[in-house]
Enzyme design. Structure first.
Site, PDB file in Angstrom:
ATOM      1  N   ARG A 216       1.231 -16.410  35.629  1.00  0.00           N
ATOM      2  CA  ARG A 216       0.264 -15.550  34.931  1.00  0.00           C
ATOM      3  C   ARG A 216       0.903 -14.698  33.836  1.00  0.00           C
ATOM      4  NH1 ARG A 216      -4.023 -13.172  39.158  1.00  0.00           N
ATOM      5  NH2 ARG A 216      -5.276 -13.063  37.275  1.00  0.00           N
TER       6      ARG A 216
ATOM      7  N   CYS B 281       2.132 -13.561  40.360  1.00  0.00           N
ATOM      8  CA  CYS B 281       1.407 -13.250  41.598  1.00  0.00           C
ATOM      9  C   CYS B 281       1.307 -14.521  42.415  1.00  0.00           C
ATOM     10  CB  CYS B 281       0.065 -12.611  41.301  1.00  0.00           C
ATOM     11  SG  CYS B 281      -1.294 -13.756  41.111  1.00  0.00           S
TER      12      CYS B 281
ATOM     13  N   ASP C 193     -12.227 -18.953  41.267  1.00  0.00           N
ATOM     14  CA  ASP C 193     -12.355 -17.919  42.310  1.00  0.00           C
ATOM     15  C   ASP C 193     -13.276 -18.342  43.449  1.00  0.00           C
ATOM     16  OD1 ASP C 193     -12.241 -15.098  39.959  1.00  0.00           O
ATOM     17  OD2 ASP C 193     -10.693 -16.469  40.704  1.00  0.00           O
TER      18      ASP C 193
ATOM     19  N   LYS D  72     -16.516  -6.849  40.766  1.00  0.00           N
ATOM     20  CA  LYS D  72     -15.144  -6.304  40.651  1.00  0.00           C
ATOM     21  C   LYS D  72     -14.585  -6.563  39.252  1.00  0.00           C
ATOM     22  CE  LYS D  72     -11.559  -8.793  42.097  1.00  0.00           C
ATOM     23  NZ  LYS D  72     -10.522  -9.107  41.108  1.00  0.00           N
ATOM     24  N   ASN D  73     -14.651  -7.799  38.802  1.00  0.00           N
ATOM     25  CA  ASN D  73     -13.982  -8.138  37.549  1.00  0.00           C
ATOM     26  C   ASN D  73     -14.668  -7.527  36.332  1.00  0.00           C
ATOM     27  OD1 ASN D  73     -12.036  -9.406  38.977  1.00  0.00           O
ATOM     28  ND2 ASN D  73     -12.843 -11.471  38.677  1.00  0.00           N
TER      29      ASN D  73
ATOM     30  N   ARG E  90      -9.321  -5.998  48.511  1.00  0.00           N
ATOM     31  CA  ARG E  90      -9.157  -5.853  47.067  1.00  0.00           C
ATOM     32  C   ARG E  90     -10.441  -6.214  46.328  1.00  0.00           C
ATOM     33  NH1 ARG E  90      -3.923  -8.247  44.409  1.00  0.00           N
ATOM     34  NH2 ARG E  90      -5.056  -7.168  42.749  1.00  0.00           N
TER      35      ARG E  90
HETATM   36  C1  EPZ Z   1      -9.433 -13.330  35.401  1.00  0.00           C
HETATM   37  O1  EPZ Z   1      -8.009 -13.263  35.481  1.00  0.00           O
HETATM   38  C2  EPZ Z   1      -9.951 -12.843  36.758  1.00  0.00           C
HETATM   39  N1  EPZ Z   1      -9.485 -11.504  37.012  1.00  0.00           N
HETATM   40  C3  EPZ Z   1      -9.429 -13.771  37.861  1.00  0.00           C
HETATM   41  O2  EPZ Z   1     -10.028 -13.364  39.095  1.00  0.00           O
HETATM   42  C4  EPZ Z   1      -9.886 -15.187  37.574  1.00  0.00           C
HETATM   43  O3  EPZ Z   1      -9.323 -16.054  38.515  1.00  0.00           O
HETATM   44  C5  EPZ Z   1      -9.414 -15.613  36.166  1.00  0.00           C
HETATM   45  O4  EPZ Z   1      -9.879 -14.673  35.185  1.00  0.00           O
HETATM   46  C6  EPZ Z   1      -9.934 -16.973  35.781  1.00  0.00           C
HETATM   47  O5  EPZ Z   1     -11.307 -17.036  35.874  1.00  0.00           O
HETATM   48  C7  EPZ Z   1     -10.127 -10.461  36.424  1.00  0.00           C
HETATM   49  O6  EPZ Z   1     -11.038 -10.580  35.626  1.00  0.00           O
HETATM   50  C8  EPZ Z   1      -9.635  -9.096  36.787  1.00  0.00           C
HETATM   51  P1  EPZ Z   1      -6.850 -15.881  32.775  1.00  0.00           P
HETATM   52  P2  EPZ Z   1      -7.118 -13.453  34.146  1.00  0.00           P
HETATM   53  O7  EPZ Z   1      -6.066 -15.077  31.806  1.00  0.00           O
HETATM   54  O8  EPZ Z   1      -7.872 -13.003  32.975  1.00  0.00           O
HETATM   55  C9  EPZ Z   1      -3.000 -18.462  31.692  1.00  0.00           C
HETATM   56  C10 EPZ Z   1     -10.079 -12.743  41.361  1.00  0.00           C
HETATM   57  O9  EPZ Z   1      -9.865 -13.412  42.379  1.00  0.00           O
HETATM   58  N2  EPZ Z   1      -2.620 -17.383  30.756  1.00  0.00           N
HETATM   59  O10 EPZ Z   1      -8.177 -16.361  32.343  1.00  0.00           O
HETATM   60  O11 EPZ Z   1      -5.795 -12.855  34.436  1.00  0.00           O
HETATM   61  C11 EPZ Z   1      -2.940 -18.020  33.160  1.00  0.00           C
HETATM   62  O12 EPZ Z   1      -1.637 -18.092  33.671  1.00  0.00           O
HETATM   63  C12 EPZ Z   1      -9.155 -12.902  40.138  1.00  0.00           C
HETATM   64  O13 EPZ Z   1     -11.016 -11.936  41.229  1.00  0.00           O
HETATM   65  C13 EPZ Z   1      -1.532 -17.565  29.926  1.00  0.00           C
HETATM   66  O14 EPZ Z   1      -0.860 -18.605  29.957  1.00  0.00           O
HETATM   67  O15 EPZ Z   1      -6.982 -15.040  34.122  1.00  0.00           O
HETATM   68  C14 EPZ Z   1      -3.907 -18.988  33.820  1.00  0.00           C
HETATM   69  O16 EPZ Z   1      -3.269 -20.173  34.131  1.00  0.00           O
HETATM   70  C15 EPZ Z   1      -7.975 -13.776  40.426  1.00  0.00           C
HETATM   71  N3  EPZ Z   1      -1.206 -16.553  29.061  1.00  0.00           N
HETATM   72  C16 EPZ Z   1      -4.961 -19.198  32.730  1.00  0.00           C
HETATM   73  O17 EPZ Z   1      -4.384 -18.775  31.502  1.00  0.00           O
HETATM   74  C17 EPZ Z   1      -1.926 -15.396  28.974  1.00  0.00           C
HETATM   75  O18 EPZ Z   1      -1.589 -14.500  28.187  1.00  0.00           O
HETATM   76  C18 EPZ Z   1      -6.262 -18.428  32.951  1.00  0.00           C
HETATM   77  O19 EPZ Z   1      -5.951 -17.100  33.282  1.00  0.00           O
HETATM   78  C19 EPZ Z   1      -3.023 -15.239  29.823  1.00  0.00           C
HETATM   79  C20 EPZ Z   1      -3.363 -16.251  30.712  1.00  0.00           C
END
Ligand code: EPZ
Length: 425
Positions: free
Chosen positions: A124, A119, A307, A22-23, A399
């Site tokens: 996020r 969310c 995840d 998916k990702n 999803r």
């Molecule tokens: C990706 O989300 C995945 N989604 C998520 O999978 C996964 O949990 C996550 O990476 C971590 O591995 C997809 O790829 C579509 P992050 P992403 O930005 O990229 C903070 C699932 O279940 N952050 O790496 O959105 C954020 O709040 C989903 O398949 C900021 O502060 O996650 C978090 O605490 C859920 N500012 C941390 O970084 C930003 O601009 C990591 O989030 C961006 C992120």
């Protein structure tokens, strides 16, 4: 609303094919906007999130459709984009769609994308995405809940992410591909989905070094072309199916997955006492006794995946001994705990740490899914519980899991879906 009913206690045995990731798919669908000509993605999972991204691409004016002959092949043409705007109503349902901003900016010079909002698992923010795009010279304005970004031509820059962000790295990496000059991404995410995206962008004509490390270098080019690509297997789906095998003391083989991208999950399942064998194109998990307790800390790749946290916790609820599970990536990712307590688990949470004391057995009960991976954890627990568990709000699981109940049933699980009308699916 559909529900999933599980009658627990059956030992899972057999072989199952995982779907495409998916990702990885969501990022590749955004990347298709960058290429001149059609991009064809094969092994694409049929999921609600993929449909969500299809709607976003259509809203931009891209042509995005399923292949007439293969239900898991997508054909995307970005050339027809004429209104680079991703509306709130679509983005809020599928926050990964924020990744269209980088490609829109880089190829069409502007993009208006709704801020995704928070969310269930955390606030996020997207500040790191915007920090990176601004460093590449984009003019960014926030107005009425939308990010308005524009640029004549992006230029190369050094971007040091304050937090390791997967979609942030992907979004900025895509934009940098068409920027003037060299971009260096520091503290970049190293996830397999980042590596796969870089590989496809390189096939499209991009020049990227270091994907999979914390330092990625992108040399901008003037144009990219559409390509064909088969999406890799979903490592989180594979981990979920293996956890289901372990919690039922079963013998499960997952096919269509590269074990090398699942090292941390494999290690944790081995720590529970399960036997994990790496095979050609797959992984076999066998468990003969109750799992052993362990400590687990989620972390960005190659650390243990957030995840997979709820699925592992579900296994640990019936362990011999106790476990400590620490969630370091998201601030609110224990929503499954109150529901596991309803099944008779013994868990206490303090901040980002859950203390799980193993119990001899779980008992089936009605539970509520709160997000995608929490619902997967509840299904894993339900497979080990005595009696029936009714998982509500399964739209969360649709999803990210393609026909999950069919796959589990093929392994011997007693599981069925009841549609909102009460009819069996
Ligand atoms: C990706 O989300 C995945 N989604 C998520 O999978 C996964 O949990 C996550 O990476 C971590 O591995 C997809 O790829 C579509 P992050 P992403 O930005 O990229 C903070 C699932 O279940 N952050 O790496 O959105 C954020 O709040 C989903 O398949 C900021 O502060 O996650 C978090 O605490 C859920 N500012 C941390 O970084 C930003 O601009 C990591 O989030 C961006 C992120």
């Amino acid at each position: 609303m559909d529900r999933i009913i599980v009658s627990g206690g059956a030992r899972l045995v057999g072989e199952v094919q995982v779907s495409g990731s998916k990702n990885a798919t969501l990022a590749l669908m955004a990347a298709a906007l960058l290429g001149e000509g059609e991009t064809v993605l094969r092994n694409v999972p049929r999921l609600r999130d993929v449909d969500g991204m299809l709607q976003i691409l259509a809203a931009l004016g891209a042509r995005a459709e399923w292949d007439a002959h293969d239900p898991n092949t997508l054909r995307i043409l970005g050339d027809t984009v004429d209104r680079p705007e991703a509306p709130y109503d679509l983005v809020r349902r599928m926050r990964a769609s924020f990744m269209v901003l980088g490609p829109l900016l880089a190829r069409f010079g502007r993009g208006r994308v709704s801020e995704p909002g928070g969310c269930a698992i955390g606030v996020r923010p997207v500040d790191q995405h915007l920090k990176g795009l601004e460093a590449l010279g984009a003019k960014i304005e926030l107005s009425h809940g939308y990010v308005e970004a524009s640029s004549e031509r992006l230029h190369g820059a050094r971007v040091a992410f304050d937090v390791c962000t997967v979609n942030g790295t992907q979004n900025v990496m895509m934009a940098a591909c068409l920027a003037d000059g060299e971009t260096v991404l520091e503290n970049a995410a190293r996830e397999p989905e980042v590596i796969e995206l870089a590989a496809v962008l390189t096939k499209m004509g991009a020049r990227i070094e270091g994907a999979g490390t914390a330092r990625v270098v992108v040399e901008g080019v003037s144009r990219l072309r559409g390509v064909e690509h088969a999406v890799s297997g979903d490592r989180i789906e594979a981990g979920t199916l293996l956890a289901a095998g372990v919690v039922t003391r079963g013998d499960v083989r997952v096919r269509g997955i590269d074990a090398s991208v699942m090292q941390a999950t494999i290690e944790k399942l081995r720590e529970t006492g399960a036997e994990i064998e790496l095979e050609q194109e797959g992984i076999r998990a066998r468990a003969f006794d109750a799992p052993r307790g362990l400590d687990a800390v989620t972390a960005p790749y190659p650390g243990f995946a957030t995840d997979m946290q709820s699925q592992l916790m579900a296994v640990l609820t019936v362990a011999n001994g106790s476990s400590i599970v620490t969630e370091t990536v998201f601030e609110n990712r224990f929503m499954h705990v109150p529901e596991l307590l309803r099944l008779g688990a013994d868990i206490s949470v303090s901040g980002r740490t859950a203390h799980v004391r193993g119990v001899p057995r779980l008992m089936g009960a009605p539970v509520m899914a709160t997000d995608l991976r929490a619902s997967a954890g509840l299904i894993v627990a339900a497979l080990a519980a005595e009696g029936e568990t009714e998982v509500n709000r399964v739209y969360h699981i649709d999803r990210g899991y393609e026909r999950i109940e069919e796959k589990l049933r093929s392994l011997g699980a007693r599981i069925r879906r009841v549609q909102g009308t009460g009819q069996e699916a």
